[in-house]
Design a protein around this motif. Structure first.
Motif, short mmCIF file in Angstrom:
data_model
loop_
_atom_site.label_atom_id
_atom_site.label_comp_id
_atom_site.label_asym_id
_atom_site.label_seq_id
_atom_site.Cartn_x
_atom_site.Cartn_y
_atom_site.Cartn_z
N ILE A 114 6.70 31.11 28.36
CA ILE A 114 6.18 31.47 29.68
C ILE A 114 5.00 32.42 29.58
N ALA A 115 5.04 33.33 28.60
CA ALA A 115 3.97 34.32 28.51
C ALA A 115 2.76 33.79 27.75
N GLN A 116 2.98 32.94 26.75
CA GLN A 116 1.87 32.61 25.85
C GLN A 116 1.44 31.15 25.88
N TRP A 117 2.28 30.26 26.37
CA TRP A 117 1.89 28.85 26.42
C TRP A 117 1.88 28.43 27.87
N ARG A 118 0.96 29.00 28.60
CA ARG A 118 0.90 28.75 30.04
C ARG A 118 0.87 27.25 30.33
N PHE A 119 1.67 26.85 31.28
CA PHE A 119 1.64 25.46 31.70
C PHE A 119 1.80 25.42 33.21
N ARG A 120 1.53 24.27 33.79
CA ARG A 120 1.61 24.13 35.23
C ARG A 120 3.06 24.42 35.67
N GLY A 121 3.22 25.29 36.63
CA GLY A 121 4.57 25.58 37.12
C GLY A 121 5.29 26.67 36.35
N ALA A 122 4.62 27.28 35.36
CA ALA A 122 5.28 28.31 34.56
C ALA A 122 5.75 29.47 35.43
N ASN A 123 4.91 29.85 36.39
CA ASN A 123 5.28 30.98 37.25
C ASN A 123 6.47 30.64 38.12
N LEU A 124 6.52 29.40 38.59
CA LEU A 124 7.65 28.98 39.43
C LEU A 124 8.94 29.04 38.63
N ILE A 125 8.89 28.51 37.42
CA ILE A 125 10.08 28.50 36.58
C ILE A 125 10.52 29.93 36.29
N PHE A 126 9.55 30.78 36.01
CA PHE A 126 9.90 32.18 35.74
C PHE A 126 10.53 32.83 36.97
N SER A 127 9.98 32.54 38.15
CA SER A 127 10.54 33.12 39.38
C SER A 127 11.98 32.65 39.58
N LEU A 128 12.22 31.38 39.31
CA LEU A 128 13.58 30.86 39.48
C LEU A 128 14.55 31.53 38.52
N MET A 129 14.09 31.72 37.27
CA MET A 129 14.97 32.38 36.29
C MET A 129 15.25 33.82 36.71
N LEU A 130 14.22 34.46 37.25
CA LEU A 130 14.38 35.83 37.73
C LEU A 130 15.39 35.87 38.86
N PHE A 131 15.31 34.86 39.72
CA PHE A 131 16.24 34.74 40.83
C PHE A 131 17.67 34.66 40.30
N GLY A 132 17.82 33.97 39.19
CA GLY A 132 19.14 33.84 38.57
C GLY A 132 19.76 35.18 38.22
N CYS A 133 18.93 36.18 37.95
CA CYS A 133 19.45 37.52 37.62
C CYS A 133 20.16 38.15 38.81
N PHE A 134 19.78 37.72 40.00
CA PHE A 134 20.29 38.42 41.18
C PHE A 134 21.42 37.66 41.88
#
Lengths: 296, 365
Positions: A114-134
């Motif tokens: 997510i940090a180094q191999w940027r791809f389309r939708g990387a931010n969305l996937i990261f946001s969803l994973m972050l959501f999983g924390c809560f």
């Protein structure tokens, strides 16, 4: 005559020193306050039952005995079985170690991508994973029970490992992503030109950089998983229960006389591994949380 | 001779934004190609495209006669030096330099020999065991170059390698890169926003603006015959004076009339050009305006000018005068008597003058 170049007059310095001592005194008081329960636990665990009944709560043991520790470890009753914490302690070890290792490794790879191999939708996937924390634990209990049943992992240690890995990925990804995002992308570019591929760059360039954040993640995950009660009590059965569940059973299911010394010893035994991990890796914990940027 | 690098009709989009438009550039064997332009012009993106680190949206790239348009960076036979050096922080200097060979499975003995060669060449033999964090900026720069040199590639790529160094070190390293280039006889592509670096290093300069190639040529061509107002303004320090003027026929030549406030217009006669439109922009380098009496020749004509500012720069003194509504800079000798507020006769040398159309910015002569 005082030399005008020789610094400040004496009064403010004395004032500063006084303030400093006041600060130490207050901090010391707080430290004592926080350590008090631990002191009571240790003192009580080293007393005999008679002494507990007779003496004061905060008094030091008149006669130190490790009897309660032995009972807690190997013969206290958790319901109908009376084998102490020992089998459950090893259950916790054999579920925590793989769960911590797998979730940390997956988080590292996720964060790297997510940090180094940027791809389309990387931010969305990261946001969803972050959501999983809560997502609260309670919300996933029933769906997770169905999933485990479907996978044939109900009541097994592997099932608990699976649950903790899934639940931990959000946090571990967050940690590693935030760490790797501070590393200049040119590093990956240079390694690509040097001929290294995805995993080679991960192992040779990023992993060696990751010790501080690795420690943070391991401590965090180990503490979470070792101390977990809800998943442990929900997804285990007799024989696969973790130490937290066994501790609860020892404390809550005694009949007749309450053995405070055994309860205290058992609680300390259950808490020791996380204390141990923090003592060993704690200096990296602070460093990893505050640092991050890599001055190459 | 077949060019080492040949880029044809290259285009690059980020979404709907066109970053690079129809780029055609080539580099001869042993050439030093400099991509220069203001920040955001696409020069670093172009370099990343050459390296294969950015996919391109159209066109082809050939390196050493081989079509590498869809080849991964590691198989393009290139080496690259990055702006931030991008040294692997956990590896020693030796580890950094040999990492590429290790990845490619080069024999250990060969690795050690090549490491020694490169370390000697760059004078970093005593640093091989250090970590990058223990090195100074200049030393890191050398290690980054070592990592590229050790590969012995067909094409070297440099992405603003000197921009993180202080001024003095930058000049030293610039010389060293130039020497390295001539020693190795290697082909290099070099990105910079510093036009002095471009002039001093290049055998061939590509000036880019907004993703479009403005001019390709030798440093002298770019400097003396800029193809449009942008190149004229961008290359050279201090910049070329670009003075709005009126042109009219004068016998076989052209009469150039430059307005100025509070005085008669400056009239210059250029006998070597005719057919200019009525409105032109006259481009004169500061060194083509001298103190009267210090310059002689065909195209030299004098005019009294009011001096606004005097800037002594050691070897030269620059004076500024308001002509045609522009601050016009002239490069005078150091001992000039020019004083702010006084008038001075200046000699305008039309020998190397450029004329541009004010609307399109294109060169007219």
């Amino acid at each position: 005559m005082t030399d005008p170049a020789r610094g400040l007059p004496a009064a403010p310095r004395a004032g500063q020193a006084a303030l400093r001592w006041l600060l130490f005194a207050i901090l010391g008081l707080f430290a004592l306050f926080y350590l008090m329960p631990l002191f009571v636990m240790i003192a009580t665990s080293l007393k005999s039952l008679e002494e507990i009944r007779a003496g004061s709560l905060v008094a030091l043991p008149a006669r130190v005995t490790f009897e309660a520790w032995g009972t807690a470890w190997s013969s206290a009753c958790t319901g109908i079985q009376c084998e102490g914490l020992r089998p459950y302690f090893w259950n916790s070890v054999s579920l925590s170690v793989p769960a911590v290792a797998i979730s940390t490794l997956l988080g590292a790879v996720n964060g790297y991508v997510i940090a180094q191999w940027r791809f389309r939708g990387a931010n969305l996937i990261f946001s969803l994973m972050l959501f999983g924390c809560f997502i609260p634990f309670q919300v996933v209990l029933l769906p997770m029970a169905r999933t485990l049943g479907f996978m044939g992992l109900t009541g097994s240690i592997s099932g608990l490992v699976f649950v903790h890995v899934i639940y931990g990925i959000g946090f571990t990804t967050l940690f590693f992503r935030n760490y790797y995002v501070t590393i200049p992308v040119e590093l990956v570019k240079a390694a690509k030109v040097d001929g290294a591929g995805f995993f080679r760059i991960f192992w040779s360039v990023f992993m060696p950089l990751s010790l501080p954040i690795l420690m943070v993640t391991v401590i965090w995950q180990f503490t979470q998983i070792w101390n977990d009660f809800l998943f442990g009590v929900s997804f285990s059965q007799a024989g696969t229960q973790p130490v937290t569940v066994a501790l609860n059973n020892i404390v809550n299911s005694t009949t007749g006389v309450k053995e405070y010394n055994v309860d205290m010893a058992a609680a300390i035994i259950a808490a020791l591994p996380t204390l141990f991990v923090y003592a060993v890796a704690g200096k990296y914990f602070i460093r990893g949380l505050t640092a991050g940027s890599v001055k190459g | 001779m077949e060019p080492i690098l040949e880029i044809r009709n290259l285009g690059k989009n980020f979404g709907a934004v066109e970053i690079l438009k129809d780029i055609n550039v080539s580099a001869e064997p042993g050439g030093f190609l400099v991509l220069v332009g203001p920040s955001g012009c696409g020069k670093s993106t172009l370099l990343n495209c050459i390296a294969g680190l950015e996919p391109i949206s159209g066109g082809t790239i050939h390196i050493g006669g081989r079509d590498v348009t869809h080849v991964s960076p590691k198989d393009r036979n290139i080496a690259m030096v990055f702006q931030s050096y991008a040294l692997y922080p956990t590896m020693s200097v030796a580890g950094n330099i040999t990492f590429g060979m290790k990845v490619r499975g080069v024999d250990k003995a060969v690795r050690a020999r090549k490491l020694q060669e490169v370390a000697r060449q760059l004078q970093i033999e005593q640093l091989l065991d250090r970590r990058p964090s223990q090195l100074s900026g200049g030393q890191r720069q050398r290690v980054a170059m070592g990592r590229a040199l050790v590969r012995d590639p067909q094409l070297f790529l440099f992405d603003e390698p000197l921009s993180n160094l202080d001024a003095k070190l930058r000049v030293e390293m610039r010389l060293e890169i130039k020497k390295l280039h001539s020693d190795l006889g290697a082909t290099m592509v070099y990105v910079t926003h510093d036009q002095i670096e471009a002039m001093t290093l290049a055998t061939r300069i590509v000036v880019l603006k907004d993703g479009v190639v403005q001019q390709v040529g030798s440093p002298a061509e770019i400097y003396n015959r800029p193809t449009n107002l942008f190149v004229a303004d961008f290359m050279g320090s201090p910049a070329m004076n670009l003075i709005p003027a009126r042109a009219s026929r004068h016998g076989n030549g052209t009469r150039i009339e430059i307005e100025r406030a509070g005085g008669p217009p400056i009239v210059l006669i250029d006998g070597r050009i005719d057919g200019l439109p009525g409105d032109v922009v006259v481009g004169l380098r500061p060194e083509d305006i001298a103190e009267a009496g210090f310059r002689a020749g065909d195209g030299v004509q004098e005019a009294e000018c009011l001096i606004d500012m005097v800037e002594p720069a050691g070897a030269d003194t620059f004076v500024v005068s308001l002509i045609g509504g522009k601050q016009v800079t002239a490069r005078l000798h150091a001992e000039t008597e020019a004083r702010p507020g006084s008038t001075l006769a200046l000699a305008f040398d039309l020998g190397k003058v450029s004329y541009f159309a004010p609307d399109t910015g294109e060169r007219l002569n």
